[in-house]
Design a protein around this motif. Structure first.
Motif, PDB file in Angstrom:
ATOM      1  N   LYS A  83       0.808  -1.219   0.000  1.00 34.09           N
ATOM      2  CA  LYS A  83       0.000   0.000   0.000  1.00 34.09           C
ATOM      3  C   LYS A  83       0.843   1.271   0.000  1.00 34.09           C
ATOM      4  CE  LYS A  83      -3.342  -2.789  -0.061  1.00 34.09           C
ATOM      5  NZ  LYS A  83      -3.928  -3.082  -1.382  1.00 34.09           N
ATOM      6  N   GLN A  85       3.418   3.946  -1.574  1.00 30.27           N
ATOM      7  CA  GLN A  85       3.499   4.419  -2.963  1.00 30.27           C
ATOM      8  C   GLN A  85       4.908   4.862  -3.322  1.00 30.27           C
ATOM      9  OE1 GLN A  85       0.535   4.281  -4.989  1.00 30.27           O
ATOM     10  NE2 GLN A  85       0.108   2.997  -3.195  1.00 30.27           N
ATOM     11  N   LYS A 103     -12.137  10.618   3.110  1.00 28.53           N
ATOM     12  CA  LYS A 103     -10.773  10.251   2.745  1.00 28.53           C
ATOM     13  C   LYS A 103      -9.955   9.829   3.965  1.00 28.53           C
ATOM     14  CE  LYS A 103     -10.677  13.271  -1.305  1.00 28.53           C
ATOM     15  NZ  LYS A 103     -10.068  14.454  -1.946  1.00 28.53           N
ATOM     16  N   GLU A 120      -3.307   8.805  -0.054  1.00 26.08           N
ATOM     17  CA  GLU A 120      -4.740   9.050   0.168  1.00 26.08           C
ATOM     18  C   GLU A 120      -5.580   7.907  -0.389  1.00 26.08           C
ATOM     19  OE1 GLU A 120      -6.722  13.173  -0.474  1.00 26.08           O
ATOM     20  OE2 GLU A 120      -7.025  12.051  -2.322  1.00 26.08           O
ATOM     21  N   SER A 121      -6.708   7.598   0.323  1.00 23.79           N
ATOM     22  CA  SER A 121      -7.605   6.538  -0.124  1.00 23.79           C
ATOM     23  C   SER A 121      -9.010   6.797   0.413  1.00 23.79           C
ATOM     24  CB  SER A 121      -7.112   5.176   0.394  1.00 23.79           C
ATOM     25  OG  SER A 121      -8.029   4.151   0.086  1.00 23.79           O
ATOM     26  N   THR A 122     -10.005   6.243  -0.263  1.00 26.96           N
ATOM     27  CA  THR A 122     -11.373   6.264   0.272  1.00 26.96           C
ATOM     28  C   THR A 122     -11.825   4.873   0.703  1.00 26.96           C
ATOM     29  OG1 THR A 122     -12.263   6.027  -1.968  1.00 26.96           O
ATOM     30  CG2 THR A 122     -12.072   8.272  -1.082  1.00 26.96           C
ATOM     31  N   ASP A 123     -11.096   3.818   0.283  1.00 29.03           N
ATOM     32  CA  ASP A 123     -11.496   2.455   0.631  1.00 29.03           C
ATOM     33  C   ASP A 123     -10.467   1.709   1.464  1.00 29.03           C
ATOM     34  OD1 ASP A 123      -9.503   1.900  -1.195  1.00 29.03           O
ATOM     35  OD2 ASP A 123     -10.821   0.997  -2.693  1.00 29.03           O
ATOM     36  N   LEU A 124      -9.343   2.343   1.789  1.00 27.70           N
ATOM     37  CA  LEU A 124      -8.252   1.766   2.576  1.00 27.70           C
ATOM     38  C   LEU A 124      -7.559   0.600   1.870  1.00 27.70           C
ATOM     39  CD1 LEU A 124      -9.781   1.906   6.176  1.00 27.70           C
ATOM     40  CD2 LEU A 124      -7.956   3.340   5.232  1.00 27.70           C
ATOM     41  N   ASN A 126      -6.881   1.026  -1.953  1.00 23.71           N
ATOM     42  CA  ASN A 126      -6.218   1.645  -3.100  1.00 23.71           C
ATOM     43  C   ASN A 126      -5.763   3.045  -2.714  1.00 23.71           C
ATOM     44  OD1 ASN A 126      -6.930  -0.427  -5.328  1.00 23.71           O
ATOM     45  ND2 ASN A 126      -8.890  -0.029  -4.329  1.00 23.71           N
ATOM     46  N   PHE A 127      -4.469   3.301  -2.851  1.00 21.59           N
ATOM     47  CA  PHE A 127      -3.892   4.551  -2.383  1.00 21.59           C
ATOM     48  C   PHE A 127      -3.186   5.297  -3.508  1.00 21.59           C
ATOM     49  CE2 PHE A 127      -4.449   2.190   1.480  1.00 21.59           C
ATOM     50  CZ  PHE A 127      -4.749   3.154   2.428  1.00 21.59           C
ATOM     51  N   LYS A 128      -3.149   6.612  -3.358  1.00 26.11           N
ATOM     52  CA  LYS A 128      -2.425   7.475  -4.280  1.00 26.11           C
ATOM     53  C   LYS A 128      -1.593   8.460  -3.468  1.00 26.11           C
ATOM     54  CE  LYS A 128      -3.026  10.808  -8.052  1.00 26.11           C
ATOM     55  NZ  LYS A 128      -4.015  11.546  -8.896  1.00 26.11           N
TER      56      LYS A 128
END
Length: 561
Positions: A83, A85, A103, A120-124, A126-128
């Motif tokens: 996870k 990056q 977020k 950053e992620s909204t679903d924990l 997939n991160f950017k």
């Protein structure tokens, strides 16, 4: 914990009510199914599930993974993949939810590099990665955790641990103020507020924002047109502190947000100026699209939107959209637009019938390999520049990083005459960013030296008697460089524009984002802002060195014929 002869395993235990001891012997919470070490667990709950982030050890690839369970203390199943990056060494992950947002932020210590990265992620799952402009830290933490506190708790902390380095004024909400460029100095207790064009300084309410727990005694509208104003702040410990707040017109930068490598033209088709920059603010110059902006006066700019997206519109390159240039030319009785751009360290060409597009890519690189005629070693195939000689209408094309190549274009503007190809590299100072224009019998060549990540990135010039040289380099040939007194750094990669019907000239360039750029290190090189200042000449045609400004220029008017 690590057992002798074993590997690191994650345990848990509950603390007692007053948080002075553990209630029981720690129990095993999680171990890696591949019997490799796992450490540094942090757990967060989302939608009745528990997400545990941890670092793997003892494997060929190491990084931050996540395991998910319906129970806090058992049943964690690892998700596939890492996870974090980055390909750098990491540890000490911590995850938290943003206040009033869906977020989540995963942060981890890049311990070899001495810094943190935030993703950053909204679903924990997939991160950017967040860019350096999204996070500001005035200290260097190691292996840390972030928690939210209430305003009351913040006030208690400030009272217990006062800090002379903590800005007590942290911002201003007024729409008239350029939020990106506010400067607060805790040491001198001052704040500078850059104000947009057409905003009133005589009756400005900055709507100042204080650190939580600090109250502002003076509010409302004030006249900032002739002097700064003092604001008294009440601190939680009963003391007060006074800040001096200055507001001033700031037409630089000319665009909100991060943009760089600006190209500019005046379009005869609709009598407007068009600005074509690199879309900046992406880590390691990884932007993939181009935009344009239009203006009637060089001060008020309208966003015309994306004109070329490498991932959607270009088949042969999908990365590193940099440093475009454009030419307006009449072909078969109609004005056409030829847009040359850097992509994947080569140069492409797209065309359109309108300066704001849409542009159609040619389908292949315009310059895909370095010509044998260019002898200088190294360097990328980037930074195109196109120039149409006002004397005979012939068009010329220039490019290069580490070398300056130039050639005459064919009439169709989609190829150049191989026999005219020449290397024009100025000795000693050339890095990139060629810009060519003609004034009063002279051809002017500009270029940037040093590196765009450097505060000393700057512009020099030479003159010539023809569009393909040879170049005559004046002994004093600086065009623009940093102004440390005003904290303006990295001034380079410019274009030049003449107001039609006048001898008024302007230089369009980028600088580090101000004020944060100078503290960013390497990311300053991809967090840049576009500025415009007046370009003037001495009687002999030599360029008078430009001092970069915060206020920028006044609106220009096109003379009526």
């Amino acid at each position: 914990m690590l057992q002798p002869g074993g590997y690191d395993i994650i345990y848990y235990a509950y603390a007692n009510e007053d948080f002075t001891a553990l209630e029981s012997t720690p129990k095993q919470l999680f171990y890696s199914p591949d019997e490799k070490s796992c450490i540094d667990a942090d757990i967060i709950k989302k939608d009745d599930k528990y997400y545990m982030f941890y670092k793997t050890e003892g494997t060929a690839t190491k990084g931050i993974r996540v395991a998910v369970s319906d129970s806090l203390t058992s049943g964690y199943v690892p998700e596939e993949g890492y996870k974090d990056q980055t390909d750098r060494a990491v540890e000490g992950s911590s995850v938290f939810k943003m206040i009033d947002s869906d977020k989540y932020i995963l942060m981890y210590d890049m311990y070899v590099d001495g810094k943190y990265q935030f993703a950053e992620s909204t679903d924990l799952l997939n991160f950017k990665a967040l860019g350096a402009d999204k996070v500001s830290m005035n200290f260097h933490p190691r292996h840390g955790t972030i928690i939210p506190v209430t305003e009351s708790e913040a006030a208690q902390l400030l009272k217990a641990f006062p800090s002379e380095e903590l800005p007590l004024l942290v911002g201003a909400r007024a729409k008239a103020i350029r939020q990106q460029n506010i400067v607060t100095d805790a040491e001198t207790a001052t704040m500078y507020l850059p104000v947009y064009a057409d905003s009133s300084l005589t009756d400005l309410d900055p709507q100042l924002v204080t650190f939580p727990g600090v109250s502002l005694l003076e509010t409302g509208t004030k006249d900032f047109s002739s002097n700064a104003h003092s604001y008294t702040l009440s601190l939680p410990d009963g003391t007060s502190k006074t800040y001096t707040v200055e507001a001033a017109l700031a037409n630089n930068p000319v665009l909100d947000g991060f943009y760089a490598d600006p190209e500019i033209i005046y379009s005869e088709k609709d009598q407007k100026f068009y600005l074509y920059p690199t879309s900046d603010g992406f880590d390691s110059w990884s932007g993939t699209y181009f935009k344009t902006f239009s203006s009637k006066d060089l001060v008020h700019w309208e966003d015309e939107g994306v004109i070329l997206d490498l991932k959607k519109d270009v088949s042969w390159a999908n990365r590193n959209a940099w440093a475009p240039c454009i030419a307006e030319k009449e072909i078969d009785g109609a004005l056409k637009y030829f847009y040359y751009f850097s992509a994947a360290q080569t140069i492409g060409l797209a065309t359109a019938d309108d300066p704001a597009g849409p542009f159609t890519d040619s389908g292949e690189a315009f310059v895909g390999t370095k010509p044998q005629a260019i002898k200088r070693g190294g360097g990328q195939i980037i930074d195109p520049d196109v120039f149409i000689d006002p004397n005979d209408g012939k068009a010329y094309f220039y490019w290069g990083n580490g070398y300056m190549a130039g050639a005459e274009l064919n009439e169709d503007m989609i190829s150049y005459k191989e026999e005219t190809l020449a290397e024009l590299t100025p000795d000693g100072t050339f890095r990139e960013g060629t810009e060519v224009f003609f004034r009063d019998g002279k051809y002017y060549f500009m270029w940037s030296e040093d590196d765009t990540r450097s505060p000393n990135y700057r512009v020099r010039y030479a003159t010539a008697e023809s569009p393909l040289g040879p170049l005559n380099i004046p002994e004093e040939n600086m065009v623009i460089e940093k102004d440390e007194d005003n904290e303006i750094y990295g001034t380079g990669h410019n274009s030049v524009i003449n107001v039609p019907g006048t001898d008024d000239w302007y230089i369009v360039y980028h600088r580090f984002t101000r004020p944060k750029g100078i503290t960013m290190g390497r990311p300053a090189g991809f967090h840049r802002e576009v500025c415009i200042d007046k370009l003037t000449f001495a009687e002999d045609g030599s360029i008078i060195e430009v001092t970069p400004t915060l206020e920028g220029i006044a609106p220009v008017t096109i003379p009526v014929e």
